[in-house]
Design a protein around this motif. Structure first.
Motif, mmCIF file in Angstrom:
data_model
loop_
_atom_site.group_PDB
_atom_site.id
_atom_site.type_symbol
_atom_site.label_atom_id
_atom_site.label_comp_id
_atom_site.label_asym_id
_atom_site.label_seq_id
_atom_site.Cartn_x
_atom_site.Cartn_y
_atom_site.Cartn_z
ATOM 1 N N VAL A 1 -0.873 -1.204 5.083
ATOM 2 C CA VAL A 1 -1.106 -2.032 4.110
ATOM 3 C C VAL A 1 -1.747 -1.835 3.015
ATOM 4 C CG1 VAL A 1 -1.000 -4.534 3.599
ATOM 5 C CG2 VAL A 1 -0.754 -3.718 5.939
ATOM 6 N N GLY A 2 -1.139 -0.505 2.529
ATOM 7 C CA GLY A 2 -1.881 -0.108 1.372
ATOM 8 C C GLY A 2 -1.336 -0.357 -0.068
ATOM 9 N N LEU A 3 -1.240 0.431 -1.137
ATOM 10 C CA LEU A 3 -0.576 0.090 -2.412
ATOM 11 C C LEU A 3 0.994 -0.431 -2.107
ATOM 12 C CD1 LEU A 3 -0.060 0.030 -5.595
ATOM 13 C CD2 LEU A 3 0.783 2.393 -5.129
ATOM 14 N N ILE A 4 1.704 0.533 -1.546
ATOM 15 C CA ILE A 4 3.030 -0.112 -1.163
ATOM 16 C C ILE A 4 3.243 -1.176 -0.116
ATOM 17 C CG2 ILE A 4 5.384 0.643 -0.732
ATOM 18 C CD1 ILE A 4 4.362 2.018 -3.166
ATOM 19 N N ARG B 1 -4.254 1.045 10.127
ATOM 20 C CA ARG B 1 -5.100 1.798 11.036
ATOM 21 C C ARG B 1 -6.621 1.220 11.448
ATOM 22 N NH1 ARG B 1 -5.906 7.985 8.771
ATOM 23 N NH2 ARG B 1 -6.632 6.394 7.072
ATOM 24 N N SER B 2 -7.158 0.988 10.038
ATOM 25 C CA SER B 2 -8.694 0.533 10.203
ATOM 26 C C SER B 2 -8.935 -0.951 10.307
ATOM 27 C CB SER B 2 -9.474 1.314 9.333
ATOM 28 O OG SER B 2 -8.962 0.618 7.936
ATOM 29 N N THR C 1 -9.143 -2.312 6.857
ATOM 30 C CA THR C 1 -8.064 -2.528 6.141
ATOM 31 C C THR C 1 -7.582 -3.931 6.828
ATOM 32 O OG1 THR C 1 -7.769 -0.492 5.283
ATOM 33 C CG2 THR C 1 -5.983 -1.742 5.304
ATOM 34 N N VAL D 1 2.814 4.039 5.598
ATOM 35 C CA VAL D 1 1.858 4.989 5.836
ATOM 36 C C VAL D 1 2.309 6.566 5.319
ATOM 37 C CG1 VAL D 1 1.227 3.903 8.059
ATOM 38 C CG2 VAL D 1 2.604 6.092 8.004
ATOM 39 N N VAL E 1 8.708 3.814 3.489
ATOM 40 C CA VAL E 1 8.648 3.839 2.163
ATOM 41 C C VAL E 1 8.168 5.255 1.393
ATOM 42 C CG1 VAL E 1 8.306 1.521 1.718
ATOM 43 C CG2 VAL E 1 6.381 3.032 2.131
ATOM 44 N N SER F 1 7.558 9.020 0.190
ATOM 45 C CA SER F 1 7.979 9.907 -0.778
ATOM 46 C C SER F 1 8.976 10.887 -0.360
ATOM 47 C CB SER F 1 6.646 10.328 -1.524
ATOM 48 O OG SER F 1 5.994 9.086 -2.111
ATOM 49 N N ALA G 1 8.316 3.870 -7.258
ATOM 50 C CA ALA G 1 7.493 2.999 -8.128
ATOM 51 C C ALA G 1 6.196 2.927 -7.415
ATOM 52 C CB ALA G 1 7.869 1.604 -7.846
ATOM 53 N N GLY H 1 -4.648 1.139 -1.181
ATOM 54 C CA GLY H 1 -5.199 0.263 -0.671
ATOM 55 C C GLY H 1 -4.691 -0.935 -0.702
ATOM 56 N N SER I 1 6.755 7.828 -7.814
ATOM 57 C CA SER I 1 6.143 8.489 -6.925
ATOM 58 C C SER I 1 7.057 8.570 -5.796
ATOM 59 C CB SER I 1 4.898 8.219 -6.318
ATOM 60 O OG SER I 1 3.943 8.007 -7.204
HETATM 61 P P1 NAP Z 1 -2.219 3.701 0.770
HETATM 62 O O1 NAP Z 1 -2.348 2.796 -0.189
HETATM 63 O O2 NAP Z 1 -3.188 5.097 0.792
HETATM 64 O O3 NAP Z 1 -2.063 2.963 2.053
HETATM 65 C C1 NAP Z 1 -1.489 3.658 3.030
HETATM 66 C C2 NAP Z 1 -1.756 2.814 4.514
HETATM 67 O O4 NAP Z 1 -1.489 3.836 5.493
HETATM 68 C C3 NAP Z 1 -3.067 2.263 4.757
HETATM 69 O O5 NAP Z 1 -2.841 1.117 5.170
HETATM 70 C C4 NAP Z 1 -3.669 3.315 6.076
HETATM 71 O O6 NAP Z 1 -4.375 2.536 6.752
HETATM 72 C C5 NAP Z 1 -2.661 3.696 6.524
HETATM 73 N N1 NAP Z 1 -2.645 5.192 7.214
HETATM 74 C C6 NAP Z 1 -3.084 6.094 6.501
HETATM 75 N N2 NAP Z 1 -2.958 7.040 7.195
HETATM 76 C C7 NAP Z 1 -2.481 6.725 8.439
HETATM 77 C C8 NAP Z 1 -2.286 7.221 9.990
HETATM 78 N N3 NAP Z 1 -2.962 8.541 10.122
HETATM 79 N N4 NAP Z 1 -1.685 6.459 10.819
HETATM 80 C C9 NAP Z 1 -1.610 5.257 10.501
HETATM 81 N N5 NAP Z 1 -1.707 4.577 9.304
HETATM 82 C C10 NAP Z 1 -2.129 5.269 8.364
HETATM 83 O O7 NAP Z 1 -0.919 4.324 0.371
HETATM 84 P P2 NAP Z 1 0.470 4.048 -0.284
HETATM 85 O O8 NAP Z 1 0.181 4.643 -1.734
HETATM 86 O O9 NAP Z 1 0.720 2.699 0.089
HETATM 87 O O10 NAP Z 1 1.621 5.258 0.154
HETATM 88 C C11 NAP Z 1 2.278 4.723 1.451
HETATM 89 C C12 NAP Z 1 3.448 5.340 1.494
HETATM 90 O O11 NAP Z 1 4.220 5.041 0.392
HETATM 91 C C13 NAP Z 1 3.321 6.857 1.585
HETATM 92 O O12 NAP Z 1 4.244 7.396 2.502
HETATM 93 C C14 NAP Z 1 3.863 7.302 0.221
HETATM 94 O O13 NAP Z 1 4.379 8.681 0.069
HETATM 95 C C15 NAP Z 1 4.708 6.211 -0.056
HETATM 96 N N6 NAP Z 1 4.712 5.911 -1.637
HETATM 97 C C16 NAP Z 1 3.768 5.751 -2.516
HETATM 98 C C17 NAP Z 1 3.943 5.485 -3.724
HETATM 99 C C18 NAP Z 1 2.722 5.746 -4.662
HETATM 100 O O14 NAP Z 1 2.718 5.667 -5.765
HETATM 101 N N7 NAP Z 1 1.337 5.487 -4.021
HETATM 102 C C19 NAP Z 1 5.112 5.298 -4.211
HETATM 103 C C20 NAP Z 1 6.170 5.494 -3.499
HETATM 104 C C21 NAP Z 1 6.112 5.603 -2.239
HETATM 105 P P3 NAP Z 1 -6.083 2.413 6.403
HETATM 106 O O15 NAP Z 1 -6.314 1.788 5.215
HETATM 107 O O16 NAP Z 1 -6.769 1.596 7.681
HETATM 108 O O17 NAP Z 1 -6.604 3.880 6.586
#
Ligand code: NAP
Length: 324
Positions: free
Chosen positions: A16-19, A41-42, A45, A76, A101, A103, A129, A135, A324
């Motif tokens: 449950v980060g940005l996406i 994971r944590s 969060t 993730v 989701v 990339s 997007a 986070g 992204s």
């Molecule tokens: P984010 O904000 O950093 O959130 C990542 C989430 O994944 C957090 O809840 C984190 O948990 C969890 N996580 C991280 N490492 C992990 C692991 N080893 N095992 C289990 N859970 C884990 O990331 P995000 O931007 O939402 O990106 C998530 C996905 O969306 C990625 O695959 C990325 O390629 C894709 N995406 C991103 C964007 C972008 O612009 N950011 C756009 C399109 C697609 P904790 O917080 O507890 O560490």
């Protein structure tokens, strides 16, 4: 666009980060699912997600999250998708749809599919997007509005399940297109992965000059550098995984890019103004084409309005949508 009846009963969000948090906010705003169960994971969060109230329930494990869910979206980093699939495989409900989701799509397909049982619909997806923020606090309900979500269903995927997931993304405001995973990875290598690599490079290069010019670099950053710093602030884990898992396509695009850069270098060295002018004219037309098809606006992009979503304050500094 009008709201329809919920498409799914229970959405499980793993990560449950940005996406993930943007999906939670948008799905709730659109009533597109009856219940949202989330996990991360944590403990930090998970606690923050509970405080924000963007899910109906926050649970401690991936296995608990998917129990009884008819839609599971893994949000993730790409490199962690395989291990998450291994954890949830045995706990999935027959007939459930599992998506993600990430990339990069080839690696997700390769890493997740072996762990998912028969009777589950596996349909990888990539909402094109994002922002440079991470986070659960970084997400917002309008992130996907007017953006593309690319589905990469494997051969033989159930057409009804694919259409239902497409309807889910459309309800969140996205346009949906399907294509093979390998094609997705090639297209995104040039439209997203290479631009990020260039931004990471140029900001690093500028930093090498920091000793003499740090104040000037910051002071005059509006001259182009500032846009690169925003992209170069993107999540290091996510982007490490993108380059590790889409290596072949990125290297192919990088080869072409290096040749083009060499040509421009030569034009500068030779004082070939005609070649430079012709090149910049062509790239200006590409930029105008992107604005024309609604994938950006001439003004700074503060997110697009959605006909049915309450207007949420955008995170500061103002998020600019990023492909992204
Ligand atoms: P984010 O904000 O950093 O959130 C990542 C989430 O994944 C957090 O809840 C984190 O948990 C969890 N996580 C991280 N490492 C992990 C692991 N080893 N095992 C289990 N859970 C884990 O990331 P995000 O931007 O939402 O990106 C998530 C996905 O969306 C990625 O695959 C990325 O390629 C894709 N995406 C991103 C964007 C972008 O612009 N950011 C756009 C399109 C697609 P904790 O917080 O507890 O560490």
């Amino acid at each position: 666009m009008t709201k329809s009846a919920p498409l799914y009963n229970r959405l499980a969000l793993i990560g449950v980060g940005l996406i993930g948090s943007s999906i939670a906010r948008a799905a709730r705003a659109q009533d597109v699912v009856r219940e949202i169960v989330a996990t991360a994971r944590s403990a930090d969060t998970r606690r923050r997600v509970a405080e924000l109230g963007i899910a109906d329930r926050v649970v401690d494990s991936n296995a608990a999250a998917v129990a009884g869910a008819d839609l599971v979206i893994v949000c993730v980093p790409v490199g962690a998708c395989g291990e998450v699939a291994a954890e949830i495989g045995a706990h999935l409900v027959r007939g459930a749809t599992v998506s993600d989701v990430g990339s990069v799509k080839g690696a997700v397909l390769h890493d997740m599919a072996p762990h998912l049982p028969a009777g589950v619909h596996f349909i990888p997806a990539h909402p094109v997007a994002g922002t440079e923020n991470s986070g659960p606090d970084a997400g917002f309900a309008t992130l996907f509005v007017g953006r593309w979500c690319i589905l990469t269903p494997p051969d033989g995927a159930d057409a009804d399940a694919v259409e239902k997931l497409a309807a889910f993304w459309r309800a969140l405001g996205a346009n949906v297109e399907s294509m093979p995973a390998a094609h997705h990875d090639l297209v995104l290598a040039i439209t997203s992965h290479l631009p990020h690599l260039i931004a990471y490079t140029i900001v690093g290069t500028a930093d090498e000059f920091a000793e003499v010019t740090r104040s000037e670099v910051l002071k005059f950053s509006a001259g182009g550098f500032r846009d690169f710093t925003r992209i170069a602030a993107s999540d290091p884990t996510m982007w490490r995984d993108v380059f590790l898992t889409n290596k072949d396509a990125v290297l192919e695009m990088l080869g072409t890019f290096n040749e083009d850069l060499a040509q421009l270098t030569r034009a500068i060295r030779r004082g070939d103004g005609e070649a430079l002018f012709a090149h910049f004219t062509r790239t200006r037309a590409i930029r105008r084409g992107i604005v024309q098809i609604g994938q950006d606006s001439p003004a700074p992009d503060f997110g697009r309005p959605h006909p049915h979503l309450p207007v949420e304050p955008l995170p500061r500094p103002y998020a600019t949508s990023d492909d992204s």
